[in-house]
Design an enzyme around this catalytic site. Structure first.
Site, short mmCIF file in Angstrom:
data_model
loop_
_atom_site.label_atom_id
_atom_site.label_comp_id
_atom_site.label_asym_id
_atom_site.label_seq_id
_atom_site.Cartn_x
_atom_site.Cartn_y
_atom_site.Cartn_z
N ASP A 57 0.75 -1.16 0.02
CA ASP A 57 -0.10 0.11 0.11
C ASP A 57 0.88 1.29 -0.17
OD1 ASP A 57 -2.05 2.01 0.24
OD2 ASP A 57 -2.67 1.06 2.30
N LYS A 59 0.40 3.73 -2.05
CA LYS A 59 -0.51 5.05 -2.51
C LYS A 59 0.19 5.98 -3.45
CE LYS A 59 -4.14 4.68 0.70
NZ LYS A 59 -3.20 3.94 2.02
N ASP A 89 2.66 9.67 -8.59
CA ASP A 89 3.64 10.50 -8.99
C ASP A 89 3.62 10.30 -10.66
OD1 ASP A 89 6.17 11.88 -8.97
OD2 ASP A 89 6.53 11.14 -7.09
N THR A 98 8.46 7.62 -12.32
CA THR A 98 8.67 7.37 -10.97
C THR A 98 7.82 6.15 -10.45
OG1 THR A 98 9.28 9.67 -10.55
CG2 THR A 98 8.92 8.27 -8.59
N GLY A 154 -13.40 -1.76 11.75
CA GLY A 154 -13.09 -1.73 13.05
C GLY A 154 -12.54 -0.57 13.55
#
Ligand code: XMP
Length: 221
Positions: free
Chosen positions: A68, A70, A73, A77, A175
């Site tokens: 993960d 995220k 860019d 990259t 949760g």
């Protein structure tokens, strides 16, 4: 419903464990403990900043690893990062989609057999939801495998489910962030992502099994 879905488990689990810790031994111990009981383990910057990308290979012994990161860019990259994750045996990678089609296509291309999930809405109320519909379109055009949509914000989860045709939906927000696992699955999540509720509990395996049985009890009857 019993069937093989990957090399780690015989019964399909609907849970992705978010392993957000720093310490190497803690990470490996948790992966060893819950690895066979989850669909995948998701790692994020906390694990990587302390241990480096090599830990992806180590943790892959116990479960499918989704990175993960995220990604957000330029295409060059994001390609470089995705290539590195693939080299170390990642099962999947999470990218943002607001950077547009070029970047997301670059992730999908570099990912090869790895699954790409793109973020189209977030579990935080402050997310800029006005472009979610466009993000779903971009994601579908780029050819991602799945979408990340919030398990604690029913309106947006439902919207993502309705607008995305056939893409897997993985949902954080269950949760610790308040979402209910059964509601999320009923609204369209294919897999729910759970971190703190499991790794901060006194008995992570028992807590995980509790989540799993609440799904089985309510959905399979
Ligand atoms: P907790 O501890 O809240 O962990 O169960 C959730 C995990 O998921 C990440 N997270 C998100 N990832 N879109 C994402 O792509 C989101 O909306 C989102 N919300 C939480 C979080 O970083 C943690 O690893």
């Amino acid at each position: 419903l019993l069937y093989m879905h990957n090399k780690y488990t015989t019964m399909e689990s609907k849970i992705i464990f978010a392993l957000d810790v720093y310490d190497y031994n803690t990470a490996v111990d948790l992966a060893r403990t819950v690895g066979e009981k989850v669909f995948a383990i998701k790692i994020n910057w906390p694990v990587i900043l302390e241990n480096g990308i090599k830990i992806v290979r180590d943790l892959s012994k116990y479960a499918n690893i989704i990175c993960d990161f995220k990604l957000a860019d330029i295409d060059n990259t994001v390609s470089m990062i995705t290539t590195k994750v693939k080299e170390y045996g990642g099962y999947g990678i999470i990218s943002h989609s607001f950077t547009g089609l070029n970047s997301l296509k670059a992730v999908v291309k570099s990912a090869g057999n790895m699954k790409v999930f793109s973020v189209v809405s977030m579990s935080q109320e402050s997310y800029l939801d006005n472009i979610t519909e466009e993000l779903i379109k971009i994601s579908m055009e780029a050819g991602v495998y799945g979408l990340v949509a919030p398990g604690n914000r029913p309106y947006y989860l439902k919207k993502v489910k309705e607008l995305s045709e056939g893409l897997k939906i993985i949902s954080p927000g269950v949760g610790a962030q308040g979402g209910d696992i059964v509601n999320a699955m009923l609204l369209g999540s294919d897999y729910v992502i759970i971190g703190r509720s499991i790794y901060n509990s006194p008995d992570p395996l028992e807590t995980l099994e509790g989540f799993s049985s609440s799904i089985n009890n309510k959905l399979n009857k």
